[in-house]
Design a protein around this motif. Structure first.
Motif, PDB file in Angstrom:
ATOM      1  N   UNK A 155      28.656 -52.814  30.268  1.00 21.73           N
ATOM      2  CA  UNK A 155      28.614 -51.386  29.843  1.00 21.73           C
ATOM      3  C   UNK A 155      27.465 -50.875  30.255  1.00 21.73           C
TER       4      UNK A 155
ATOM      5  N   UNK B  43      27.117 -51.080  34.106  1.00 19.48           N
ATOM      6  CA  UNK B  43      28.100 -49.174  34.535  1.00 19.48           C
ATOM      7  C   UNK B  43      27.060 -48.783  34.482  1.00 19.48           C
ATOM      8  N   UNK B  44      26.437 -48.422  32.744  1.00 21.93           N
ATOM      9  CA  UNK B  44      25.239 -46.971  32.590  1.00 21.93           C
ATOM     10  C   UNK B  44      24.700 -47.303  33.612  1.00 21.93           C
ATOM     11  N   UNK B  45      23.319 -48.276  34.186  1.00 22.67           N
ATOM     12  CA  UNK B  45      22.193 -48.451  35.018  1.00 22.67           C
ATOM     13  C   UNK B  45      22.806 -47.778  36.065  1.00 22.67           C
ATOM     14  N   UNK B  46      23.403 -48.222  36.677  1.00 23.07           N
ATOM     15  CA  UNK B  46      24.524 -48.054  38.264  1.00 23.07           C
ATOM     16  C   UNK B  46      24.604 -46.921  38.278  1.00 23.07           C
ATOM     17  N   UNK B  47      25.400 -46.219  37.470  1.00 23.32           N
ATOM     18  CA  UNK B  47      25.713 -44.496  37.508  1.00 23.32           C
ATOM     19  C   UNK B  47      24.094 -43.957  36.871  1.00 23.32           C
ATOM     20  N   UNK B  48      22.941 -44.244  36.549  1.00 22.25           N
ATOM     21  CA  UNK B  48      22.039 -43.521  36.474  1.00 22.25           C
ATOM     22  C   UNK B  48      21.397 -43.724  37.930  1.00 22.25           C
ATOM     23  N   UNK B  49      21.103 -44.380  38.782  1.00 19.93           N
ATOM     24  CA  UNK B  49      20.869 -45.078  39.942  1.00 19.93           C
ATOM     25  C   UNK B  49      21.083 -43.840  41.179  1.00 19.93           C
ATOM     26  N   UNK B  50      22.773 -44.080  40.766  1.00 14.86           N
ATOM     27  CA  UNK B  50      23.435 -42.992  41.537  1.00 14.86           C
ATOM     28  C   UNK B  50      23.935 -44.322  42.598  1.00 14.86           C
ATOM     29  N   UNK B  51      23.992 -45.877  42.556  1.00 16.89           N
ATOM     30  CA  UNK B  51      24.363 -47.175  42.375  1.00 16.89           C
ATOM     31  C   UNK B  51      26.360 -46.805  43.044  1.00 16.89           C
TER      32      UNK B  51
ATOM     33  N   UNK C 116      27.866 -44.269  43.820  1.00 18.88           N
ATOM     34  CA  UNK C 116      27.995 -43.009  44.927  1.00 18.88           C
ATOM     35  C   UNK C 116      29.111 -43.070  45.768  1.00 18.88           C
TER      36      UNK C 116
ATOM     37  N   UNK D 161      33.556 -43.349  44.154  1.00 19.69           N
ATOM     38  CA  UNK D 161      33.619 -42.194  43.860  1.00 19.69           C
ATOM     39  C   UNK D 161      33.967 -41.241  45.340  1.00 19.69           C
ATOM     40  N   UNK D 162      33.056 -41.623  45.844  1.00 20.11           N
ATOM     41  CA  UNK D 162      33.636 -41.072  47.230  1.00 20.11           C
ATOM     42  C   UNK D 162      35.070 -41.402  47.711  1.00 20.11           C
TER      43      UNK D 162
ATOM     44  N   UNK E 161      25.717 -43.566  52.955  1.00 22.07           N
ATOM     45  CA  UNK E 161      24.997 -43.610  52.723  1.00 22.07           C
ATOM     46  C   UNK E 161      23.884 -43.184  53.774  1.00 22.07           C
TER      47      UNK E 161
END
Lengths: 71, 733
Positions: free
Chosen positions: A14, A17-25, A27, A30-31, A55
């Motif tokens: 978790x 997952x959070x860390x990757x999301x905050x840094x935008x890894x 993206x 999601x695209x 990227x």
């Protein structure tokens, strides 16, 4: 013991997952999910960029749309 | 089905809930009594944490919900821009917890770390009350409302909303004010870095190493492993630690000292040149990788500091109100408590700059309307908590050392003997600092001297090093922690400097485009270079003025930073006021009118002090005429200016600062007046047509707060059970 280990593993996952999301890894994931969902809905209008292209496009768009950072 | 179910669930008061909230209220109450009423010799830092956290919880649970229910009315059946404009790039529905971290990283920077440190000269209580009460009633309200209104308008920026709501005059004044404010903010942030790095070979080395590290990370992401953001951030962080440790070794060598000991003017010029180059380089090369590094450091260090404060629980010996709370003569920042406390601490209590982040980027990523409360209001509460921690770190330092570090070189003479004599001469009870203590502290943190290291960053770093060293490493690691903290602040500030220059350049291009259409084309190289050069020259001039100021720089310029930031807040709140009036919600309009009124009174009063005060230490023009008379009388030295050139510099600087104050206050009065006029018109007509985008029905669901309630979980399960075609799948977790 197995339960504790499992909880630790889940916690670590978790956090990653959070860390990757905050840094935008995440993206690109999601695209890609977005484009695939659109195709599944019968809208083939979008070419799926490769990860490298995505990227590049992302930072190039930031060149034209700068985002402020706060004080 | 959904909103009603949730609401009913939320309103039901079970005994367990009542007991939990009673406990929170009781603990918070006790903490406030200990801080504000009990007058012991010392107070433990843990009470600051309890007072802050309990107040935040209560404000979040009750006040922000009051705002949600009566003023904003989010609707989960309405799609957000991230859903109806989804493009997989700019408009992407993002998990609320991730977006919270993201938004927090975008709003929090050096501001909440610096302001509270400077305000600590008035004692601990004024700053604590303003940070906590200010955020609850003003700062978080502004962030939340701006975010919500921008989200309802497809992610429109504050400037666009100002034009829509306030008309051409108000909108233009808001735009010009934003541009000028940005220049001032960038300049003063840069001044903080200059003051932290001057005469510090260790700091100069490790901070300048962030540039090659960022370039390396940029190339790594561009050419070798695109998209491996977490990986490159870890690599960058390890390199950063190496740069800090290496800096210590280099600062011990004679060539290292010779090469990296730079004076303020040289560093200021280096930052100006750096700012220009960084703003014209492609984003991928420098800005994007440094942003990753900065986010990584920001969240990591803040969590670390919070844990350290809770575990170490430093004891604070600073009085609740110091001698400078009731006099105009504080050596750190001059001026009476009202209004100068409220402009010295801007970020952390009320920061107008957040309105630029809360409109624009974050609203395009929000998954559900109800989440704006958690992200907007809750995000700002977290920044306020950072400010409280910075205050605690600054308060944990011996007061003698605090004043020796934060009084300008003009007062201390820059020597340990001069500083000790000056500080002991301030007549503060219980303060007795010796030159030996100052020399020992400097050597503990690996610096040549700590005297007159104004700007807040070095003081915070000493405080943080004190606290961290008690947890890990003892005295031997103090120098490491000090430079770690300096690095951490310099990193944010440099990111803010080049991001700010870029944003300002685009705003300038947009404005110039009205006269010379070619400037609108942002890919036109020459235009980009010209406008970047103009913006850099503007903040560079203010920076150099601050650096060379015979009066000390920070103590004259920092109030301008707070005034600028809060004027922006007044502008943002004025826009919110006009929108609330359009919605016809006059019964609840006080929620916006209260912080708007307060911010306007504070900033306009502070500006008037700066413009009209007859006391030279406070009024720019009073200072100006005092020095002018001295020059006319043929004196070659006056006050803290030792040469005729220094006298000329003071005359020039105070004139520029005074004119800037006049510009600020005029622009804000125009904006506030147009907002009141728009509100009055809406009142006469009982509300008017909304400028919101049309509602689009939503086809996805997600919980609103940090932890999903049972009702939300059951709704989520119902949505998940829908056939794939009806409910678009959520990406992410």
């Amino acid at each position: 013991m197995a339960l504790v280990l499992d909880a630790v593993r889940r916690g670590a996952r978790d956090l990653a997952w959070f860390w990757r999301g905050v840094l935008g890894g995440d993206a690109y994931d999601k695209y890609r999910a977005h484009v695939e969902a659109q195709r599944a809905a019968g809208d083939p209008g979008h070419e799926l960029m490769t990860e490298r292209e995505f990227w590049r496009d992302r930072t190039d768009r930031q060149d034209a749309n700068p985002q402020g950072r706060c004080c | 089905m959904d909103a009603e179910v949730l609401d009913a669930d939320h309103r039901r008061w079970t005994p367990a809930r009542i007991a939990a909230w009673a406990a929170v209220a009781l603990l918070g109450g006790i903490a406030w009594v200990i801080l504000a009423v009990v007058r012991g010799e010392t107070v433990n830092a843990i009470w600051f944490v309890f007072a802050a956290v309990c107040t935040y919880l209560i404000a979040y649970r009750f006040y922000s919900q009051y705002i949600e229910r009566h003023l904003l009315g989010p609707d989960d059946r309405r799609a957000t821009p991230a859903e109806y404009k989804a493009d997989g790039k700019d408009y992407v529905a993002t998990d609320r917890r991730v977006l919270y971290g993201h938004h927090f990283a975008a709003i929090a920077g050096a501001g909440p770390l610096v302001g509270p440190v400077l305000a600590a000269q008035m004692g601990y209580l004024p700053g604590t009350i303003w940070i906590i009460v200010g955020v609850v009633l003003a700062g978080a309200v502004q962030d939340y409302m701006v975010m919500f209104f921008s989200m309802r308008r497809g992610g429109r920026s504050l400037g666009q909303m100002a034009r829509d709501e306030l008309g051409v005059v108000g909108g233009t004044a808001a735009l010009v004010a934003t541009l000028v404010i940005m220049v001032i903010i960038v300049a003063i942030l840069a001044l903080v870095v200059v003051n932290a790095l001057a005469e510090s070979p260790w700091g100069v080395f490790s901070v300048s190493m962030t540039i090659p590290i960022a370039l390396f990370m940029g190339c790594y992401l561009r050419f070798w492993r695109p998209g491996k953001v977490s990986e490159v951030s870890v690599i960058g962080f390890v390199l950063l630690l190496a740069a800090i440790i290496g800096g210590g070794a280099i600062a011990d060598t004679s060539w290292g000292i010779e090469l990296f000991t730079l004076d303020k003017v040289t560093i200021a010029w280096a930052i100006v040149v750096y700012g220009f180059i960084a703003a014209i380089l492609p984003v991928w090369l420098l800005l994007a990788p440094r942003d990753y590094l900065s986010t990584f450091m920001k969240i990591g260090t803040i969590v670390m500091l919070a844990i350290a404060i809770v575990l170490v629980r430093p004891v604070i010996e600073v009085p609740a109100f110091s001698e400078f709370a009731s006099s105009n003569t504080g050596p750190v920042v001059a001026g009476p408590l009202f209004p100068f406390l409220f402009v010295t601490i801007a970020c952390g209590a009320l920061s107008g700059f957040h309105a630029l982040i809360s409109s624009g980027t974050t609203p395009k990523l929000i998954e559900k309307e109800r989440q704006t409360r958690f992200i907007g209001y809750g995000g700002m509460l977290m920044e306020s908590f950072v400010a409280i921690m910075a205050l605690v770190a600054a308060l944990s330092i011996d007061r003698g050392i605090y004043f020796a570090m934060n009084s300008s070189a003009a007062a201390t003479g820059g020597t340990i003997e001069g500083a000790a004599a000056f500080v002991n001469g301030l007549g503060l009870t219980g303060v007795d600092v010796t030159p030996e203590v100052l020399a020992q502290t400097a050597s503990d943190v690996g610096e040549e001297s700590i005297v007159s290291r104004t700007g807040g960053a070095p003081t915070l770093s000493v405080g943080l090093a004190n606290i961290m060293a008690q947890l890990v490493g003892g005295r031997g690691l103090m120098a490491f922690w000090y430079h770690f903290a300096i690095m951490f602040e310099a990193l944010f500030i440099l990111t803010a400097v080049d991001a700010g220059t870029r944003v300002a350049r685009f705003m300038l291009q947009d404005s110039l485009g009205n006269v010379i259409p070619r400037f609108r084309d942002t890919s036109w190289r020459t235009g980009a270079w010209i406008t970047t050069a103009i913006m850099v020259a503007a903040w560079g001039a203010v920076l150099l003025m601050g650096v060379t100021d015979p009066l000390g720089g920070i103590n004259t310029l920092f109030p301008l930073f707070g005034i600028a930031n809060q004027l922006l807040a007044a502008i943002a709140l004025a826009v919110c006021l006009a929108i609330v009036a359009k919605r016809g919600l006059f019964r609840y309009i006080w929620v916006v009118a209260l912080p708007l009124g307060f911010a306007s009174v504070v900033t306009i009063t502070a500006s008037f002090h700066k413009i009209f005060s007859g006391v030279p230490a406070i009024g720019y023009f009073a200072q100006n005429s005092a020095f002018r008379e001295a020059r006319a009388a043929g004196e070659t030295s006056f006050g803290t200016a030792a040469t005729p050139e220094a006298i000329d510099a003071v005359i020039r600087n105070t004139m520029i600062q005074g004119v800037l104050s006049v510009v600020f206050v005029t622009l804000s009065i125009i904006v506030i007046a147009t907002a009141i006029w728009a509100t009055w018109r809406s009142y006469r007509s009982g509300g008017s047509a909304t400028s919101e985008d049309d509602a689009v029905p939503s086809r996805l669901y997600a919980p609103a707060g940090l932890i999903s309630t049972p009702a939300e979980k059951s709704l989520e399960a119902q949505w998940a059970a829908l056939p794939a075609g009806r409910a678009p799948s959520r990406t992410g977790h």
